[in-house]
Enzyme design. Structure first.
Site, mmCIF file in Angstrom:
data_model
loop_
_atom_site.group_PDB
_atom_site.id
_atom_site.type_symbol
_atom_site.label_atom_id
_atom_site.label_comp_id
_atom_site.label_asym_id
_atom_site.label_seq_id
_atom_site.Cartn_x
_atom_site.Cartn_y
_atom_site.Cartn_z
ATOM 1 N N HIS A 162 45.186 40.178 37.819
ATOM 2 C CA HIS A 162 45.611 40.087 39.222
ATOM 3 C C HIS A 162 46.863 40.901 39.490
ATOM 4 C CE1 HIS A 162 47.899 38.305 42.677
ATOM 5 N NE2 HIS A 162 46.787 38.699 43.247
ATOM 6 N N CYS A 195 41.239 37.941 44.939
ATOM 7 C CA CYS A 195 41.399 38.895 43.833
ATOM 8 C C CYS A 195 41.555 38.263 42.448
ATOM 9 C CB CYS A 195 42.598 39.792 44.109
ATOM 10 S SG CYS A 195 42.463 40.786 45.603
#
Length: 488
Positions: A131, A72
């Site tokens: 993130h 991610c």
């Protein structure tokens, strides 16, 4: 020269700049976590995704968009900066914290969002864009800090964590207000919750985005609005009504259930993130696949989470239209990477296979009346320069990506390079229209993998050992993407 004369000299320039700013397109960028291209518009008839499918009718659906890193935070930072990873820090989920959060503002923008902000755009982030679940730097189990992951990119960074109190609690939310952390991992990787869409955080995010679009419509300033939805990231939790859209017994399973031929297990992984949900019905491993019944349960859960997310995207797109913003707004829907639903016996991302690297990516520009499917190979690193071209902005930084704006008008553009590079697990992978070539910097053999997508679309057989001449030819292009990250 008196102040009145100075003002009269600069007034036409100020008016011209104001007009130019107003004419620039807005940008609505919807980031979706772990969204593999399992949508109706990507040819999956089992998934209920009516809102994104309707959007696709007037958008370009890129079927070969690849992320640079299959995790991610690193994937998002590479996309936001337009840069391939060059350090190990750039491969980690906390890449933004390590590389951007503590840097002073200087002559070079940290992300394309900051570059837009410097050029008159009002920038708002809601949810997970970099993130962190809410854009701030703090551990999973701590209270939210005041340190932004992207300190110079945002005019506003927002999230409504609801009853979960913090962004990270909300990210791993269960409908009763608990989360994976508070229950010490003793949870299932799925839940069919009671209640409406606000029973989970993405419903709150959609509501906040709808409210913000109304405010932005009255602001009279070009804007960038990033909206980050959590689902279908683990846990696969969604209101029960989205589960009820599916007949679990009729769901198909992966066409790639076994470890590919001529591949070392080091290229895969033991589904560690999935295993952190300790109350799961079965344990997944490379040695033993889960049962077909449990695989269908998990696919059912993932699809329910996709349908739930799709409904939230629909609310945001409708608000864009209701506020009269749709005609001058670039809209992007982007998955930060794929997710392996038992493909190659893996549950998760974190591999250099097609399943993990390919994600959903749709683009609609103002005036686009009819959508189409584009099968040109593009990289998520290409998004930065493309947006700058579409918004008529220059950038003081050099990106590794190239603008694919021309493909939006002419998908047959002969000048497009048709290559995407990805980095992880001590390897560099290159995707061309026909082949995937991956080279690992490791002792475990084989360290080179080659897949022919014309004959093997699911990458089930590594043919590198039988194709030395082809590999030598492809390596010439592969080398252009080798940043030296693993060979130093």
């Amino acid at each position: 020269m008196n102040s009145k004369k100075i003002f009269s000299l600069f007034l036409p320039l100020a008016i011209a700049c104001s007009v130019q700013a107003q004419q620039r397109p807005n940008v609505l960028f919807i980031c979706v976590d772990d969204l593999r291209p399992d949508l109706g518009c990507y040819g999956n008839p089992e998934v209920h995704s009516p809102n994104i499918d309707a959007f696709a009718e007037k958008a370009v659906v890129f079927r070969k968009q690849y992320v640079t890193v299959p995790t991610c935070g690193a994937s998002r930072i590479s996309m936001l900066t337009g840069r391939y990873p060059r350090t190990k820090a750039a491969l980690s989920n906390d890449a933004a914290e390590k590389l951007l959060a503590n840097l002073p503002r200087n002559g070079k923008p940290e992300t394309f969002i900051e570059n837009m902000r410097r050029n008159g755009y009002y920038t708002v982030g809601i949810g997970k864009i970099s993130h962190s679940a809410d854009g701030y730097v703090y551990p999973y189990t701590a209270s939210r800090s005041n340190q932004l992951e992207l300190p110079n990119s945002w005019d506003e960074m927002l999230m409504d964590p609801g009853k979960w109190k913090t962004g990270w609690n909300a990210f791993f939310a269960y409908a009763d207000g608990s989360n994976r952390q508070s229950r010490k991992g003793n949870v299932k990787p799925y839940e069919a919750g009671q209640g409406e869409d606000d029973a989970y955080p993405d419903g709150l995010t959609a509501t906040l985005a709808v409210q913000k679009l109304k405010e932005l419509s009255a602001k009279g300033q070009p804007f960038f609005l990033g909206v980050g939805f959590f689902k279908p990231h683990l846990p696969f939790n969604a209101p029960k009504k989205y589960w009820d859209m599916y007949d679990e017994s009729k769901l198909s399973l992966t066409p790639s259930p076994d470890i590919p031929e001529n591949v070392n297990a080091a290229s895969l992984h033991p589904s560690a993130e999935f295993a952190s949900y300790k109350a799961g019905d079965e344990r997944a491993s490379l040695k033993d696949p889960v049962s077909d019944a449990y695989a269908r349960k998990l696919r059912h859960a993932y699809y329910a989470a996709v349908s739930y997310m799709d409904a939230q995207v629909g609310k945001v797109l409708e608000a864009l239209k209701q506020n009269g913003l749709d005609e001058n707004t670039i809209v992007i829907i982007w998955g930060d990477h794929g997710w392996q639903l038992g493909d190659d016996r893996v549950w998760g991302k974190h591999t250099l296979f097609e399943w993990s690297l390919r994600s959903a990516f749709l683009v609609r520009t103002p005036g686009m009346e009819k959508g189409f499917i584009c099968d040109r190979v593009i990289s998520s690193a290409d998004i930065y320069p493309t947006l700058m071209q579409l918004c008529n902005l220059s950038s003081p930084v050099k990106t590794d990506g190239n603008s694919f704006a021309g493909l939006l008008a002419s998908p047959d553009d002969a000048t497009w390079r048709d290559v995407a590079y990805s980095y992880f697990r001590q390897g560099v992978s290159m995707r061309t229209p026909r082949y995937r070539l991956t080279k690992y910097f490791r002792e475990a053999q084989p360290a080179v993998e080659l897949y022919d997508h014309e004959t093997d679309p699911f990458e089930n057989k590594n043919i590198a050992a039988t194709q030395p001449a082809l590999i030598a030819e492809l390596m010439k292009t592969w080398e252009k993407g080798n940043t030296g990250l693993f060979s130093k």
